[in-house]
Design a protein around this motif. Sequence first.
Motif, PDB file in Angstrom:
ATOM      1  N   ASN A 228       0.835  -1.250  -0.249  1.00 22.02           N
ATOM      2  CA  ASN A 228      -0.030  -0.015   0.071  1.00 22.02           C
ATOM      3  C   ASN A 228       0.950   0.990  -0.008  1.00 22.02           C
ATOM      4  O   ASN A 228       0.580   2.165  -0.648  1.00 22.02           O
ATOM      5  CB  ASN A 228      -0.913   0.064   1.233  1.00 22.02           C
TER       6      ASN A 228
ATOM      7  N   TYR B  49       0.173   3.779  -2.737  1.00 22.53           N
ATOM      8  CA  TYR B  49      -0.351   5.296  -2.499  1.00 22.53           C
ATOM      9  C   TYR B  49       0.464   6.433  -2.382  1.00 22.53           C
ATOM     10  O   TYR B  49       0.263   7.358  -1.941  1.00 22.53           O
ATOM     11  CB  TYR B  49      -1.246   4.894  -1.304  1.00 22.53           C
TER      12      TYR B  49
ATOM     13  N   ARG C 291     -12.475   0.323   0.108  1.00 19.85           N
ATOM     14  CA  ARG C 291     -11.332   1.162  -0.700  1.00 19.85           C
ATOM     15  C   ARG C 291     -11.706   2.830  -0.637  1.00 19.85           C
ATOM     16  O   ARG C 291     -12.889   3.127  -0.771  1.00 19.85           O
ATOM     17  CB  ARG C 291     -11.560   0.852  -2.092  1.00 19.85           C
TER      18      ARG C 291
ATOM     19  N   GLY D 215      -9.190  -4.069  -1.847  1.00 19.59           N
ATOM     20  CA  GLY D 215      -9.684  -3.591  -0.313  1.00 19.59           C
ATOM     21  C   GLY D 215      -9.707  -4.754   0.372  1.00 19.59           C
ATOM     22  O   GLY D 215     -10.547  -4.679   1.640  1.00 19.59           O
TER      23      GLY D 215
HETATM   24  P1  ADP Z   1      -6.524  -1.952  -1.330  1.00 20.98           P
HETATM   25  O1  ADP Z   1      -5.110  -1.313  -1.293  1.00 20.98           O
HETATM   26  O2  ADP Z   1      -6.735  -3.150  -2.264  1.00 20.98           O
HETATM   27  O3  ADP Z   1      -7.768  -0.931  -1.817  1.00 20.98           O
HETATM   28  P2  ADP Z   1      -6.235  -2.104   1.501  1.00 20.98           P
HETATM   29  O4  ADP Z   1      -7.511  -2.856   2.579  1.00 20.98           O
HETATM   30  O5  ADP Z   1      -4.989  -2.693   1.439  1.00 20.98           O
HETATM   31  O6  ADP Z   1      -7.159  -2.468   0.066  1.00 20.98           O
HETATM   32  O7  ADP Z   1      -6.510  -0.713   1.727  1.00 20.98           O
HETATM   33  C1  ADP Z   1      -7.896  -0.184   2.085  1.00 20.98           C
HETATM   34  C2  ADP Z   1      -7.964   1.263   1.715  1.00 20.98           C
HETATM   35  O8  ADP Z   1      -6.876   1.974   2.416  1.00 20.98           O
HETATM   36  C3  ADP Z   1      -7.287   1.612   0.159  1.00 20.98           C
HETATM   37  O9  ADP Z   1      -8.191   1.681  -0.526  1.00 20.98           O
HETATM   38  C4  ADP Z   1      -6.667   3.083   0.443  1.00 20.98           C
HETATM   39  O10 ADP Z   1      -7.743   3.969   0.289  1.00 20.98           O
HETATM   40  C5  ADP Z   1      -6.438   3.064   1.894  1.00 20.98           C
HETATM   41  N1  ADP Z   1      -4.776   3.061   2.343  1.00 20.98           N
HETATM   42  C6  ADP Z   1      -4.221   1.857   2.773  1.00 20.98           C
HETATM   43  N2  ADP Z   1      -2.772   2.141   2.836  1.00 20.98           N
HETATM   44  C7  ADP Z   1      -2.928   3.341   2.551  1.00 20.98           C
HETATM   45  C8  ADP Z   1      -1.504   4.377   2.549  1.00 20.98           C
HETATM   46  N3  ADP Z   1      -0.359   3.843   2.944  1.00 20.98           N
HETATM   47  N4  ADP Z   1      -1.711   5.652   2.156  1.00 20.98           N
HETATM   48  C9  ADP Z   1      -2.889   6.022   1.688  1.00 20.98           C
HETATM   49  N5  ADP Z   1      -4.016   5.287   1.812  1.00 20.98           N
HETATM   50  C10 ADP Z   1      -3.997   3.993   1.991  1.00 20.98           C
END
Ligand code: ADP
Length: 340
Positions: A246, A250, A293, A304
């Motif tokens: 992530n 991101y 998400r 997600g």
């Molecule tokens: P995915 O990455 O597949 O969407 P995750 O469960 O890993 O699902 O993360 C859920 C949500 O949390 C992401 O869609 C994103 O909006 C947010 N997120 C997670 N990690 C980060 C990060 N390091 N920086 C910004 N937003 C994040």
Amino acid sequence: MSNSVKRLVNSAIALIFILSVSFLILILFSNIQSDFKSLIIVFIVSLMTVCIVFYWLMSKQVNIILEGLSETIQNMINDSPMNTFSELDDMMLSKIQYQIMKLSDILKSQSKKEKLEKEKITALISDISHQLRTPLSNLNMYNNLLFDNSLSEVKKNEFLKNMQSQIEKLNWLMEALIKMSRLETGLIDLKCQRIPILQTLLQAVNMVAPKAEKKSIDITFKGDESIRVNHDTKWTQEAMFNILDNAVKYSPENTVISLFLEKYELFCRIDISDEGSGIAEPDINKIFTRFYRGDNTNYIEGVGIGLFLSREIIAEQGGYIKVKSNLGKGSTFSVFLPVE
Ligand code: ADP
């Protein structure tokens, strides 16, 4: 009164009764002096009366006990548990009452657990069908479009590329779902070993390194390298990989992801900080829920499940995850794992 004593008293009463009747018959037909005969008859009849009264009192007592027990069970069936026998009444009876109540509590908590499991499975099935629907309908749509003979080569390639990405999404979703169902049904057998946590963290870093390199993202490390933690390497690596992945996904190009390790008395803390998009305060609690998400993630791969899985894996090992984030500036995910 214990069972064996009761049986003994019952047999004694029956024996006295039979002997009295036999003796009475003998006396009646014997030629003993009539005064003496009447005296013996009166004595025997009195003895028999005492036996009958005693037997009647005992049966009454047994009935009272059985009715009390039946009332206790009925109270439990009606879900209004209350003590029928006082603890001071009879040690044995209050002990039986306590055992019945305990059994009822165990049965209740078992049925509650089964209900929760059922609800969990229903929610999971509905989530899965919801998640499968979009890529499947997209695939169907592009497939139908490709039947059009007048389509240009460029358009055809574009649709095929879109189909490829939907298939990848389905694959990824299936893998994540299998992992998730194994976690939820308790099929995961954690094999914990006390080894340096840095070793596991570096394995996760290796898995994201190619992706980070593509975006020119540097991954740096600071902290205590020697911390040993009793953990399952495979699953902890999976949890850390999801957080690191992530951080790469991101974050914009040419940024830094910093890792930090610190040991406390009971826990070890693993910080994964990025300089990415950050998470809005109200969304921080939502990001760990299944299939959540964030906004503006449409063009970023993912379904997600990553953080949901990470939290489950860490919780399974007695740990927890904390998040601090600044919208537009970056986030820090702190994983706490018990040292022992
Ligand atoms: P995915 O990455 O597949 O969407 P995750 O469960 O890993 O699902 O993360 C859920 C949500 O949390 C992401 O869609 C994103 O909006 C947010 N997120 C997670 N990690 C980060 C990060 N390091 N920086 C910004 N937003 C994040």
